[in-house]
Design a protein around this motif. Structure first.
Motif, PDB file in Angstrom:
ATOM      1  N   PHE B  22       0.840  -1.197   0.000  1.00 36.03           N
ATOM      2  CA  PHE B  22       0.000   0.000   0.000  1.00 36.03           C
ATOM      3  C   PHE B  22       0.881   1.255   0.000  1.00 36.03           C
ATOM      4  O   PHE B  22       0.611   2.225  -0.698  1.00 36.03           O
ATOM      5  CB  PHE B  22      -0.914   0.026   1.223  1.00 36.03           C
ATOM      6  N   ALA B  23       1.920   1.192   0.804  1.00 38.27           N
ATOM      7  CA  ALA B  23       2.793   2.358   0.906  1.00 38.27           C
ATOM      8  C   ALA B  23       3.523   2.599  -0.409  1.00 38.27           C
ATOM      9  O   ALA B  23       3.668   3.725  -0.857  1.00 38.27           O
ATOM     10  CB  ALA B  23       3.805   2.153   2.025  1.00 38.27           C
ATOM     11  N   LYS B  24       3.936   1.507  -1.029  1.00 42.02           N
ATOM     12  CA  LYS B  24       4.724   1.655  -2.250  1.00 42.02           C
ATOM     13  C   LYS B  24       3.869   2.020  -3.455  1.00 42.02           C
ATOM     14  O   LYS B  24       4.240   2.870  -4.261  1.00 42.02           O
ATOM     15  CB  LYS B  24       5.481   0.355  -2.533  1.00 42.02           C
ATOM     16  N   LYS B  25       2.701   1.368  -3.581  1.00 43.02           N
ATOM     17  CA  LYS B  25       1.925   1.539  -4.819  1.00 43.02           C
ATOM     18  C   LYS B  25       0.567   2.187  -4.614  1.00 43.02           C
ATOM     19  O   LYS B  25      -0.164   2.406  -5.576  1.00 43.02           O
ATOM     20  CB  LYS B  25       1.724   0.183  -5.492  1.00 43.02           C
ATOM     21  N   GLY B  26       0.212   2.411  -3.385  1.00 39.46           N
ATOM     22  CA  GLY B  26      -1.121   2.970  -3.152  1.00 39.46           C
ATOM     23  C   GLY B  26      -2.148   1.871  -2.992  1.00 39.46           C
ATOM     24  O   GLY B  26      -1.933   0.731  -3.399  1.00 39.46           O
ATOM     25  N   PHE B  27      -3.251   2.232  -2.433  1.00 35.30           N
ATOM     26  CA  PHE B  27      -4.294   1.255  -2.131  1.00 35.30           C
ATOM     27  C   PHE B  27      -4.874   0.639  -3.403  1.00 35.30           C
ATOM     28  O   PHE B  27      -4.888  -0.566  -3.584  1.00 35.30           O
ATOM     29  CB  PHE B  27      -5.400   1.934  -1.325  1.00 35.30           C
ATOM     30  N   GLN B  28      -5.337   1.503  -4.285  1.00 35.04           N
ATOM     31  CA  GLN B  28      -5.987   1.030  -5.513  1.00 35.04           C
ATOM     32  C   GLN B  28      -5.092   0.133  -6.348  1.00 35.04           C
ATOM     33  O   GLN B  28      -5.530  -0.887  -6.863  1.00 35.04           O
ATOM     34  CB  GLN B  28      -6.392   2.242  -6.370  1.00 35.04           C
ATOM     35  N   SER B  29      -3.846   0.533  -6.472  1.00 35.78           N
ATOM     36  CA  SER B  29      -2.964  -0.187  -7.386  1.00 35.78           C
ATOM     37  C   SER B  29      -2.454  -1.503  -6.809  1.00 35.78           C
ATOM     38  O   SER B  29      -1.868  -2.308  -7.517  1.00 35.78           O
ATOM     39  CB  SER B  29      -1.778   0.691  -7.774  1.00 35.78           C
ATOM     40  N   THR B  30      -2.627  -1.685  -5.533  1.00 35.63           N
ATOM     41  CA  THR B  30      -2.170  -2.927  -4.932  1.00 35.63           C
ATOM     42  C   THR B  30      -3.218  -4.010  -5.122  1.00 35.63           C
ATOM     43  O   THR B  30      -4.373  -3.836  -4.778  1.00 35.63           O
ATOM     44  CB  THR B  30      -1.917  -2.736  -3.434  1.00 35.63           C
TER      45      THR B  30
END
Lengths: 197, 197, 197, 197
Positions: B22-30
């Motif tokens: 989540f931290a690296k790619k964001g919620f949506q993109s994970t």
DNA sequence: TATGAATGAGGCTTCATTCAT
DNA sequence: GATGAATGAAGCCTCATTCAT
């Protein structure tokens, strides 16, 4: 500037719709179907003007990017001047920054959010400010003990946030914010000068 | 602290993996598929412990939320003290803030990004700082002309950004950042006091 | 009959739970997780007693199937008797039918619904009734022009539906329904006899 | 009647395929993958025309529902007539019923099976028949001792079953079934009239 | 005799993208 | 310059089933 052909007009509508949606919902969460709906076109039409969702994003950012570069260049020219009134100079710079970002609140939001891209754009802004500040540090205007990169990051972060929080909502103007921020940072960053308050 | 059962261990692994992604790619993109892959489990296992992607997010935020509240409460107690050395007090507060957020850089990033939630959490932090500052304004410690809410937003924005930019990368420590930021803001916010540098 | 061992008891509980759920929600829509929950066991336990979801269904149907066969056999024996009072004989048959099906309303519902199986069971019942009726047709008791298979299907359909609609809900008894149905069909099927009303 | 556009044609194919499958395997057991396969389309195409599996079901039922209502309305008009030839009237009613249901054997099966909906539709049919019958009871045409609701349920159950068993398979015609059923029920339900056989 | 934990297979649904017209 | 129609790929989630303990 005003689009001549129907095609240009459609493309403009798509960019406009995308900008609003990206700003409101983020890149990932915005669907092409929504963009075209808001633009009054069909999905297939989208691909007449953009190769992909990423493509429209890039094109959108480009303009913004250019404005940032312009600001940057303007900044460089001012560096050489040793202002009489440092305070008003810095305040002005802040107001300018708020104005550029505030004129494109959607783009600001988008650009500074989209992972990969944001770093590019942010980097440019930060770089410009940091260099500017380092220069002034050599002139003895900015305190020695200030890490200009840290300070520049701080300034951008503050500006970005306050644009979203107060400018977008109409709660405060560029001028008000610029002054507030200048006030907060000024005496921390600048050496005590006769032009101080 | 160490999970006793296999199930607890699996759940922990999932939370851990989710946090990083989540931290690296964001919620949506994970994607859930990525979370479980990183946790060494299958997709079905995910649903043994979480009802949905949103659910794991909520559970993740809760702990963090609590820490923020604790910090908030601690802050309230300090308000009454009129410190002799205001500068070191403020510096300390900044170091504290950097420490809490820096201890959970991933969560900080996530919490302050995810639309709905972020507003909640950010609001709490900002509120706590603003109130604190308003109090000190009444004591004549903070300048009259400072809009404490704007200042609080600024402080949080700066902290958040510097945590991500310098703490996460290991380029600077909590102490260094706390001091830098205190230096930048201090004389802008505080009235000229004998305790200044 | 009362289960001696713990295992038998568990199996009984599972069958019981499955029966209720299959009847209420159908075979497909009933989840193993629901069956075991209703039985107070875990999912793994289910597989101690049944090879699969289909398996528990089969085992459930078997008992019911046997009862149907028994009814069938009993029916055959009665055929030879040329009853004095045909009306009461037929009424009785209906009451019997309602009783068997009504005693196992869940199973009736399930058995007659589950695609493949239902056809088997229904066929058996229909066959038995049709044969019985054909026999009586030869004796001149049942009208020549009646297609006994059609009639048998009709009788089963009516019984099935009324069991679900009135017996299950407790709105009517086996006796009431048996009499009503006998009344409806009797003079249509039987030749005018001195025993008619 | 014939679809003009390709889209309409595709939607029709999907409805057709769904109807057949729902009838053959039931709603739950029918997979969307099967529907689209039978329609010669991809799974994504399904969602061009229907919001969900439930949605296609509803759309399918609607038409049928309307026909039932029409039949119902037609029925009401006939109520007032005191027919000279009751037998042929009733026979006719049965033939009519078989015809409506027989024209849509799949839908009949589906509608009368799907839990929630079936109750609605069945209720409508049963209600119409029961009211009709009650009316005739007041005229002395239907026997006093008949519970018209039970009788109506019985009639619907028989019709439904025979449609599936004999009409669908082509083994019997509407006329044959209508006559058979009329014969079975008539003298049981009606008072001995000169028009009886 | 039972359970905690896990999984494989598959279902439903979404979405960016393409193509014939 | 635009559209109607369709699709492939992938995402989320469910469920019957298994296995080590």
């Amino acid at each position: 500037m005003m689009p001549r052909t129907k095609g240009e007009e459609s493309k403009r509508k798509l960019l406009q719709a995308a900008e609003e949606l990206f700003a409101k919902k983020g890149f990932q969460s915005t669907k092409i179907s929504e963009i075209v709906a808001n633009a009054g076109l069909t999905q297939a039409a989208f691909y007449l003007y953009f190769k992909s969702k990423e493509d429209i994003f890039q094109q959108m950012i480009q303009d913004f990017d250019q404005q940032i570069i312009d600001l940057s260049d303007a900044g460089k020219k001012v560096v050489e001047l040793v202002p009489n009134d440092i305070k008003s100079y810095v305040t002005n710079m802040f107001i300018q920054l708020f104005t550029v970002l505030g004129k494109n609140p959607n783009l600001t939001r988008i650009a500074l959010q989209h992972a990969t891209e944001s770093d590019q754009i942010r980097k440019k802004i930060v770089e410009q400010i940091a260099n500017n500040m380092s220069n002034n540090q050599r002139f003895g205007i900015v305190k020695e003990e200030i890490d200009t990169w840290v300070a520049a990051e701080a300034i951008v972060a503050v500006t970005e946030r306050l644009v979203n929080r107060y400018l977008l909502t109409g709660e405060k103007t560029e001028k008000e914010l610029g002054e507030q921020v200048a006030r907060m940072f000024l005496s921390g960053i600048l050496n005590h000068s006769k032009s101080g308050d």
